[in-house]
Design a protein around this motif. Structure first.
Motif, short mmCIF file in Angstrom:
data_model
loop_
_atom_site.label_atom_id
_atom_site.label_comp_id
_atom_site.label_asym_id
_atom_site.label_seq_id
_atom_site.Cartn_x
_atom_site.Cartn_y
_atom_site.Cartn_z
N GLN A 46 32.69 40.91 32.98
CA GLN A 46 33.06 41.39 34.31
C GLN A 46 32.53 40.44 35.37
O GLN A 46 31.37 40.05 35.35
CB GLN A 46 32.50 42.79 34.55
N THR A 103 36.23 44.14 39.86
CA THR A 103 37.37 44.43 38.99
C THR A 103 37.80 43.27 38.08
O THR A 103 38.49 43.51 37.10
CB THR A 103 38.60 44.84 39.82
N ASP A 104 37.43 42.06 38.41
CA ASP A 104 37.88 40.92 37.61
C ASP A 104 37.13 40.84 36.29
O ASP A 104 35.95 41.11 36.21
CB ASP A 104 37.69 39.60 38.38
N ARG A 105 37.87 40.41 35.26
CA ARG A 105 37.29 40.21 33.94
C ARG A 105 37.80 38.89 33.38
O ARG A 105 38.94 38.52 33.59
CB ARG A 105 37.68 41.34 32.98
N ARG A 114 39.85 53.05 28.70
CA ARG A 114 40.73 52.13 29.41
C ARG A 114 42.14 52.42 28.91
O ARG A 114 42.54 51.91 27.86
CB ARG A 114 40.33 50.68 29.15
#
Length: 141
Positions: free
Chosen positions: A14, A18-20, A78
């Protein structure tokens, strides 16, 4: 002799809220150290970080939140899939803050790896070789 168990998979690191980003992760279990699982995160053939986790804690983290120190694990949903959220706190920065990383793995894949380790050394059958450990400590290793 029980076999060493290895698995390589892609986890997600992460970045921000929110970005992964994908990170190659090597999981290994050595029956000679029956309580530990090693996770080695790598990129371009270089090990970025290596963590040794308690095997029981890793298994528990698939079903409930565990950990209060440098390693914290918990299941998350998820979509229809379940993930294992792993939070790692590392060394202290010069400003007093700590290195911090959050990594996600598919819970089923980690569960499959753990099943393989349990076939190698079943839970509650682990042996500690206290004499070997003390010899190592006293030898300064």
């Amino acid at each position: 002799m029980n076999a060493t168990v290895h698995k390589t998979l892609v986890m997600e690191l992460q970045a921000g809220v929110t970005d992964r980003f994908p990170v190659l992760t090597h999981l290994s279990y050595d029956p000679a150290d029956p309580f530990a699982v090693t996770l080695a995160f790598s990129h371009d053939g270089r090990i970025l970080a290596r963590w040794r986790l308690d095997r029981g804690m890793l298994a528990d983290g698939l079903t409930r939140p565990v950990g209060t120190g440098d390693v914290r694990l918990r299941p998350e949903s998820r979509g229809v899939e379940r993930e294992l959220r792993m939070e790692f706190l590392g060394e202290t920065h010069a400003d007093g803050g700590r290195h911090h990383a959050v990594v996600f793995a598919w819970a089923g894949t980690v569960g499959d790896f753990l099943c393989d380790t349990f076939r190698s050394v079943p839970p509650c059958s682990e042996e500690t070789r206290l004499d070997d450990f003390l010899t190592e400590v006293l030898a300064g290793h």
